[in-house]
Design a protein around this motif. Sequence first.
Motif, PDB file in Angstrom:
ATOM      1  N   CYS A 195     119.144 -12.405  90.815  1.00 12.61           N
ATOM      2  CA  CYS A 195     120.197 -13.084  90.182  1.00 12.61           C
ATOM      3  C   CYS A 195     120.945 -12.157  89.712  1.00 12.61           C
ATOM      4  O   CYS A 195     122.088 -12.489  89.335  1.00 12.61           O
ATOM      5  N   GLY A 196     120.210 -10.789  89.390  1.00 13.87           N
ATOM      6  CA  GLY A 196     121.439 -10.393  88.106  1.00 13.87           C
ATOM      7  C   GLY A 196     122.543  -9.721  89.755  1.00 13.87           C
ATOM      8  O   GLY A 196     123.377  -9.969  89.205  1.00 13.87           O
ATOM      9  N   LEU A 201     125.324  -6.178  86.250  1.00 12.10           N
ATOM     10  CA  LEU A 201     124.841  -5.029  86.862  1.00 12.10           C
ATOM     11  C   LEU A 201     123.314  -4.685  86.157  1.00 12.10           C
ATOM     12  O   LEU A 201     122.564  -3.815  86.254  1.00 12.10           O
ATOM     13  N   LEU A 202     123.696  -5.468  84.238  1.00  6.67           N
ATOM     14  CA  LEU A 202     122.776  -5.008  83.283  1.00  6.67           C
ATOM     15  C   LEU A 202     121.537  -5.171  83.634  1.00  6.67           C
ATOM     16  O   LEU A 202     120.437  -4.634  83.623  1.00  6.67           O
ATOM     17  N   PHE A 203     121.334  -6.552  84.361  1.00  5.10           N
ATOM     18  CA  PHE A 203     120.392  -7.377  84.401  1.00  5.10           C
ATOM     19  C   PHE A 203     119.030  -7.228  85.871  1.00  5.10           C
ATOM     20  O   PHE A 203     118.536  -6.920  85.617  1.00  5.10           O
ATOM     21  N   ALA A 204     119.930  -6.668  86.731  1.00  9.18           N
ATOM     22  CA  ALA A 204     119.303  -6.275  88.100  1.00  9.18           C
ATOM     23  C   ALA A 204     118.881  -4.702  87.124  1.00  9.18           C
ATOM     24  O   ALA A 204     117.866  -4.695  88.228  1.00  9.18           O
ATOM     25  N   CYS A 205     119.228  -3.859  86.791  1.00  6.94           N
ATOM     26  CA  CYS A 205     119.038  -3.048  86.552  1.00  6.94           C
ATOM     27  C   CYS A 205     117.322  -2.777  85.966  1.00  6.94           C
ATOM     28  O   CYS A 205     116.250  -2.192  86.326  1.00  6.94           O
ATOM     29  N   HIS A 206     117.505  -3.666  85.087  1.00  2.00           N
ATOM     30  CA  HIS A 206     116.074  -4.157  84.434  1.00  2.00           C
ATOM     31  C   HIS A 206     115.362  -4.508  85.571  1.00  2.00           C
ATOM     32  O   HIS A 206     114.367  -4.316  85.227  1.00  2.00           O
ATOM     33  N   GLY A 207     115.360  -5.393  86.754  1.00  2.35           N
ATOM     34  CA  GLY A 207     114.398  -5.574  87.714  1.00  2.35           C
ATOM     35  C   GLY A 207     114.308  -4.498  87.962  1.00  2.35           C
ATOM     36  O   GLY A 207     112.648  -4.220  88.636  1.00  2.35           O
ATOM     37  N   VAL A 208     114.827  -3.323  89.046  1.00  2.00           N
ATOM     38  CA  VAL A 208     115.031  -2.329  89.256  1.00  2.00           C
ATOM     39  C   VAL A 208     113.413  -1.837  88.590  1.00  2.00           C
ATOM     40  O   VAL A 208     112.362  -1.075  89.594  1.00  2.00           O
ATOM     41  N   SER A 209     113.830  -1.264  87.657  1.00  2.00           N
ATOM     42  CA  SER A 209     113.116  -0.841  86.088  1.00  2.00           C
ATOM     43  C   SER A 209     111.372  -1.071  86.682  1.00  2.00           C
ATOM     44  O   SER A 209     110.769  -0.694  86.642  1.00  2.00           O
ATOM     45  N   LYS A 210     111.628  -1.942  86.807  1.00  2.00           N
ATOM     46  CA  LYS A 210     110.170  -3.450  86.703  1.00  2.00           C
ATOM     47  C   LYS A 210     109.698  -3.019  88.461  1.00  2.00           C
ATOM     48  O   LYS A 210     108.265  -2.561  88.207  1.00  2.00           O
ATOM     49  N   LEU A 211     110.134  -2.731  89.117  1.00  2.00           N
ATOM     50  CA  LEU A 211     110.057  -2.981  90.228  1.00  2.00           C
ATOM     51  C   LEU A 211     109.653  -2.047  91.020  1.00  2.00           C
ATOM     52  O   LEU A 211     108.576  -1.550  92.012  1.00  2.00           O
ATOM     53  N   PHE A 212     110.557  -1.011  90.364  1.00  2.00           N
ATOM     54  CA  PHE A 212     110.368   0.407  91.562  1.00  2.00           C
ATOM     55  C   PHE A 212     110.325   1.435  90.386  1.00  2.00           C
ATOM     56  O   PHE A 212     109.771   2.157  90.760  1.00  2.00           O
ATOM     57  N   GLY A 213     109.767   1.353  89.155  1.00  2.00           N
ATOM     58  CA  GLY A 213     109.063   2.350  88.424  1.00  2.00           C
ATOM     59  C   GLY A 213     110.300   3.596  87.881  1.00  2.00           C
ATOM     60  O   GLY A 213     110.095   4.827  87.440  1.00  2.00           O
ATOM     61  N   ALA A 246     124.501 -21.334  89.460  1.00  2.00           N
ATOM     62  CA  ALA A 246     122.912 -21.562  90.101  1.00  2.00           C
ATOM     63  C   ALA A 246     122.182 -20.153  90.112  1.00  2.00           C
ATOM     64  O   ALA A 246     121.310 -20.394  88.870  1.00  2.00           O
ATOM     65  N   ALA A 247     123.393 -18.575  90.506  1.00  2.00           N
ATOM     66  CA  ALA A 247     121.874 -17.571  89.846  1.00  2.00           C
ATOM     67  C   ALA A 247     122.073 -17.656  87.453  1.00  2.00           C
ATOM     68  O   ALA A 247     120.455 -16.663  88.126  1.00  2.00           O
ATOM     69  N   ALA A 248     122.906 -17.736  87.426  1.00  2.00           N
ATOM     70  CA  ALA A 248     122.933 -17.564  86.329  1.00  2.00           C
ATOM     71  C   ALA A 248     122.174 -18.560  85.609  1.00  2.00           C
ATOM     72  O   ALA A 248     121.558 -17.593  84.394  1.00  2.00           O
ATOM     73  N   PHE A 249     121.893 -20.008  85.841  1.00  2.00           N
ATOM     74  CA  PHE A 249     121.767 -20.949  85.197  1.00  2.00           C
ATOM     75  C   PHE A 249     119.822 -20.724  86.039  1.00  2.00           C
ATOM     76  O   PHE A 249     118.828 -20.872  84.589  1.00  2.00           O
ATOM     77  N   ILE A 250     119.357 -20.210  86.577  1.00  2.00           N
ATOM     78  CA  ILE A 250     117.749 -19.838  86.630  1.00  2.00           C
ATOM     79  C   ILE A 250     117.900 -18.171  86.026  1.00  2.00           C
ATOM     80  O   ILE A 250     116.513 -18.788  85.335  1.00  2.00           O
ATOM     81  N   SER A 251     118.473 -17.660  86.077  1.00  2.00           N
ATOM     82  CA  SER A 251     118.159 -16.548  85.227  1.00  2.00           C
ATOM     83  C   SER A 251     118.439 -16.903  83.527  1.00  2.00           C
ATOM     84  O   SER A 251     117.555 -16.398  82.683  1.00  2.00           O
ATOM     85  N   SER A 252     119.325 -17.912  83.614  1.00  2.00           N
ATOM     86  CA  SER A 252     119.606 -17.573  81.461  1.00  2.00           C
ATOM     87  C   SER A 252     117.710 -18.713  81.546  1.00  2.00           C
ATOM     88  O   SER A 252     117.535 -18.221  80.456  1.00  2.00           O
ATOM     89  N   GLY A 253     117.126 -19.579  82.376  1.00  2.00           N
ATOM     90  CA  GLY A 253     116.061 -20.260  82.181  1.00  2.00           C
ATOM     91  C   GLY A 253     115.078 -19.178  82.111  1.00  2.00           C
ATOM     92  O   GLY A 253     113.804 -18.777  81.387  1.00  2.00           O
ATOM     93  N   ALA A 254     114.993 -18.379  82.960  1.00  2.00           N
ATOM     94  CA  ALA A 254     113.333 -16.735  82.781  1.00  2.00           C
ATOM     95  C   ALA A 254     114.176 -16.467  81.118  1.00  2.00           C
ATOM     96  O   ALA A 254     112.635 -16.124  80.718  1.00  2.00           O
TER      97      ALA A 254
END
Length: 148
Positions: A58-59, A22-34, A70-78
């Motif tokens: 991924c969040g 949830l917290l990780f997805a909030c970072h994405g929402v913040s960056k994509l939608f301001g 798989a989503a955690a692997f991609i997120s960890s690498g990012a």
Amino acid sequence: MNDRLNSAQPYALGLFRIVTGLLFACHGVSKLFGVLGGETTAPASWPGGISALIELVCGTLVMIGLGTRAAAFISSGAMAYAYFSVHQSMGLWPLENSGESAAMYCWAFLLLVFTGSGALGVDRLFGGRADAPAQQAERTDLTPAQAG
């Protein structure tokens, strides 16, 4: 005491996964939608927009427990990429370079790669595939008399 804690482990891991996703997805929402105090980033821009898409998609997948490993692997690498490409140049330690969140997300997601979704995940609804390695390991520990 240990038995009680061990029996609650899948649920604690599931809650950890939900909150982290949830917290990780909030970072994405913040960056994509301001929203949530963030500034808008173009989704196709590199690396900001792509990282925002990874954070959101991924969040969300980690949060609901669908394709968690798989989503955690991609997120960890990012997050490892973010730490070393953005933060590391500003100082050696995460406290010096404002990279604490990138470092913590990187290690939290790496943990989920190895542990899986825990309880309360959508992965569990698909025929127990998320549990297959653990169940197989339990079966190999049984003697023939116990298994039958």
